[in-house]
Design a protein around this motif. Structure first.
Motif, PDB file in Angstrom:
ATOM      1  N   PRO A 131      -6.768  -9.013  12.021  1.00  0.00           N
ATOM      2  CA  PRO A 131      -5.612  -8.113  12.178  1.00  0.00           C
ATOM      3  C   PRO A 131      -4.775  -8.062  10.903  1.00  0.00           C
ATOM      4  O   PRO A 131      -4.461  -9.091  10.309  1.00  0.00           O
ATOM      5  CB  PRO A 131      -4.826  -8.762  13.331  1.00  0.00           C
ATOM      6  N   GLY A 132      -4.457  -6.860  10.475  1.00  0.00           N
ATOM      7  CA  GLY A 132      -3.660  -6.659   9.281  1.00  0.00           C
ATOM      8  C   GLY A 132      -4.485  -6.383   8.040  1.00  0.00           C
ATOM      9  O   GLY A 132      -3.981  -5.824   7.056  1.00  0.00           O
ATOM     10  N   LEU A 133      -5.763  -6.753   8.066  1.00  0.00           N
ATOM     11  CA  LEU A 133      -6.608  -6.557   6.894  1.00  0.00           C
ATOM     12  C   LEU A 133      -6.894  -5.077   6.649  1.00  0.00           C
ATOM     13  O   LEU A 133      -7.299  -4.696   5.556  1.00  0.00           O
ATOM     14  CB  LEU A 133      -7.917  -7.335   7.057  1.00  0.00           C
ATOM     15  N   GLU A 134      -6.640  -4.255   7.645  1.00  0.00           N
ATOM     16  CA  GLU A 134      -6.877  -2.824   7.481  1.00  0.00           C
ATOM     17  C   GLU A 134      -5.843  -2.160   6.569  1.00  0.00           C
ATOM     18  O   GLU A 134      -6.035  -1.041   6.084  1.00  0.00           O
ATOM     19  CB  GLU A 134      -6.882  -2.118   8.839  1.00  0.00           C
ATOM     20  N   ALA A 135      -4.723  -2.810   6.320  1.00  0.00           N
ATOM     21  CA  ALA A 135      -3.703  -2.249   5.423  1.00  0.00           C
ATOM     22  C   ALA A 135      -4.320  -1.983   4.050  1.00  0.00           C
ATOM     23  O   ALA A 135      -5.115  -2.774   3.548  1.00  0.00           O
ATOM     24  CB  ALA A 135      -2.518  -3.202   5.301  1.00  0.00           C
ATOM     25  N   GLU A 136      -3.934  -0.871   3.444  1.00  0.00           N
ATOM     26  CA  GLU A 136      -4.534  -0.473   2.177  1.00  0.00           C
ATOM     27  C   GLU A 136      -3.759  -0.971   0.966  1.00  0.00           C
ATOM     28  O   GLU A 136      -4.331  -1.156  -0.108  1.00  0.00           O
ATOM     29  CB  GLU A 136      -4.669   1.053   2.119  1.00  0.00           C
ATOM     30  N   ALA A 137      -2.464  -1.180   1.118  1.00  0.00           N
ATOM     31  CA  ALA A 137      -1.651  -1.646  -0.003  1.00  0.00           C
ATOM     32  C   ALA A 137      -1.696  -3.171  -0.095  1.00  0.00           C
ATOM     33  O   ALA A 137      -1.729  -3.871   0.912  1.00  0.00           O
ATOM     34  CB  ALA A 137      -0.212  -1.174   0.155  1.00  0.00           C
ATOM     35  N   VAL A 138      -1.687  -3.676  -1.324  1.00  0.00           N
ATOM     36  CA  VAL A 138      -1.749  -5.119  -1.579  1.00  0.00           C
ATOM     37  C   VAL A 138      -0.713  -5.449  -2.646  1.00  0.00           C
ATOM     38  O   VAL A 138      -0.531  -4.696  -3.606  1.00  0.00           O
ATOM     39  CB  VAL A 138      -3.148  -5.540  -2.079  1.00  0.00           C
ATOM     40  N   THR A 139      -0.018  -6.604  -2.489  1.00  0.00           N
ATOM     41  CA  THR A 139       1.002  -6.962  -3.464  1.00  0.00           C
ATOM     42  C   THR A 139       1.129  -8.471  -3.612  1.00  0.00           C
ATOM     43  O   THR A 139       0.554  -9.240  -2.833  1.00  0.00           O
ATOM     44  CB  THR A 139       2.364  -6.360  -3.067  1.00  0.00           C
ATOM     45  N   ALA A 140       1.899  -8.877  -4.642  1.00  0.00           N
ATOM     46  CA  ALA A 140       2.300 -10.272  -4.860  1.00  0.00           C
ATOM     47  C   ALA A 140       3.632 -10.240  -5.590  1.00  0.00           C
ATOM     48  O   ALA A 140       3.952  -9.275  -6.293  1.00  0.00           O
ATOM     49  CB  ALA A 140       1.258 -11.032  -5.669  1.00  0.00           C
ATOM     50  N   ASN A 141       4.415 -11.309  -5.453  1.00  0.00           N
ATOM     51  CA  ASN A 141       5.741 -11.311  -6.082  1.00  0.00           C
ATOM     52  C   ASN A 141       5.738 -11.970  -7.458  1.00  0.00           C
ATOM     53  O   ASN A 141       6.791 -12.181  -8.060  1.00  0.00           O
ATOM     54  CB  ASN A 141       6.770 -11.988  -5.174  1.00  0.00           C
ATOM     55  N   HIS A 142       4.550 -12.320  -7.986  1.00  0.00           N
ATOM     56  CA  HIS A 142       4.437 -12.904  -9.312  1.00  0.00           C
ATOM     57  C   HIS A 142       2.998 -12.731  -9.772  1.00  0.00           C
ATOM     58  O   HIS A 142       2.112 -12.412  -8.973  1.00  0.00           O
ATOM     59  CB  HIS A 142       4.786 -14.399  -9.293  1.00  0.00           C
ATOM     60  N   PHE A 143       2.773 -12.928 -11.047  1.00  0.00           N
ATOM     61  CA  PHE A 143       1.422 -12.876 -11.590  1.00  0.00           C
ATOM     62  C   PHE A 143       0.999 -14.276 -11.998  1.00  0.00           C
ATOM     63  O   PHE A 143       1.655 -14.925 -12.824  1.00  0.00           O
ATOM     64  CB  PHE A 143       1.364 -11.954 -12.816  1.00  0.00           C
ATOM     65  N   ASP A 144      -0.067 -14.761 -11.416  1.00  0.00           N
ATOM     66  CA  ASP A 144      -0.769 -15.938 -11.924  1.00  0.00           C
ATOM     67  C   ASP A 144      -2.235 -15.760 -11.579  1.00  0.00           C
ATOM     68  O   ASP A 144      -2.636 -14.765 -10.968  1.00  0.00           O
ATOM     69  CB  ASP A 144      -0.179 -17.249 -11.399  1.00  0.00           C
TER      70      ASP A 144
END
Length: 355
Positions: free
Chosen positions: A60-73
């Motif tokens: 559940p939820g994996l169908e969302a198309e947008a992906v994000t993170a609040n930092h880069f590593d």
């Protein structure tokens, strides 16, 4: 097809959050302490959680198309890239797990046939990040918010990573300098002049080696433990809590971090130079205990030990090791290792019992 969005756009559409937490996420895939990652998807790294999700496409939820993170590593980036490139990610699953572990925990098994390629990829990411943008934890010095500034890094790296993943030679000019420095450090760790002693009952590895080394070399010998005491020639020392006790480690139980006030006071009582022992708080990602000089910035503390000054102490190395071991053996009396400590429980474990 999934796509990356800057973190500030989290609530504008159903969004998967990787290696971060955020209210309104359709699905969280993060190893952060207390993150809402579904139990079947928990893993040591956020990349591991992403790969578990790709093996369970009806999550559940994996169908969302947008992906994000609040930092880069490295862990967060590779996790987002994997969601955007699922077939290629699953094809290279073992390699990506090695990349995430090396990038986040600075650990690897050098006997693994893909360890060298993982190092090349990590060094490429590090080099290009510093050359084209700014070093990790460097956004505040540029008066920028990491969750906003990091979007530029994602947008540059996402379309380019696959090329270097499948053809590391294409990125050699960028990755070779750090790669060569780390390989020299690995050779130093395997030299007879280096000794490694482990105290598994307290989760400590003591490394005695002539000179400070890159983390990727130094921490290879510390897999399975969560604290490192480095003893260098000239009576130079550093103690560090590894990142493995900042996150929710899935693969094994851990002991909680203890505040270092009493240990620091003891070392200062023994120290006869003009310098004083200092320590970082237990909620820092990688707290250091070291003989103080000019206060290190977060960028300097995150950098490799061979990239920062380490000052000579008056205390012999055997005594430093004895004091550190004695402190933790006493502090962990009655404390059992387990998974999923909360920060409140960690703080409580470090408090002396009331009579």
């Amino acid at each position: 097809m999934k796509y990356f969005v800057p973190f500030r756009q989290l609530r504008q559409q159903p969004t998967i959050v990787v290696d971060s937490t955020g209210l309104g996420a359709s699905l969280t895939l993060a190893h952060w302490r207390g993150a809402a990652t579904p139990a079947p998807l928990r893993d040591d790294t956020s990349v591991g959680s992403v790969l578990r999700a790709l093996h369970q496409p009806h999550t559940p939820g994996l169908e969302a198309e947008a992906v994000t993170a609040n930092h880069f590593d490295i862990d967060g980036f590779v996790g987002i890239w994997a969601l955007l490139n699922p077939e290629l990610a699953l094809h290279h699953e073992h390699l990506l797990r090695l990349v995430a572990t090396l990038g986040d925990f600075r650990e690897t098994d050098w006997q693994d046939p893909l360890a060298d390629q993982a190092l090349q990829l990590v060094c490429w990411l590090n080099a290009e990040e510093k050359a084209r943008f700014y070093e990790p934890f460097g956004a505040p010095a540029r008066r920028r918010r990491e969750d906003e500034a990091s979007a530029e890094k994602f947008n540059w790296f996402l379309p380019r990573f696959a090329g270097v993943l499948e053809n590391p030679e294409s990125g050699r000019a960028a990755w070779e300098p750090e790669y060569a420095r780390v390989r020299q450090g690995v050779a130093a760790m395997q030299h007879p002049g280096t000794t490694v002693r482990r105290y598994p009952e307290i989760g400590l590895t003591v490394v005695r080696t002539p000179e400070p080394l890159p983390y990727y070399a130094l921490f290879g010998a510390t897999v399975g433990t969560d604290m490192v005491l480095s003893l260098y020639k000239g009576q130079r020392y550093e103690f560090e809590y590894k990142y493995t006790t900042w996150i929710d480690l899935e693969s094994r139980p851990t002991l909680p971090r203890l505040p270092l006030d009493a240990l620091t006071a003891r070392l200062n009582a023994l120290e006869t130079t003009a310098r004083r022992w200092t320590f970082d708080g237990i909620t820092d990602t990688g707290p250091l205990l070291r003989l103080g000089g000019k206060t290190l910035s977060k960028v300097q503390r995150y950098a490799d030990p061979d990239q920062r000054p380490i000052h000579a102490s008056s205390i012999p190395p055997a005594q430093v090791e004895e004091e550190v071991v004695k402190f933790f053996r006493a502090g962990y009396v009655g404390v059992e290792p387990r998974r999923y400590w909360t920060w409140a429980e960690i703080r409580a474990a470090g408090q002396p019992e009331q009579a």
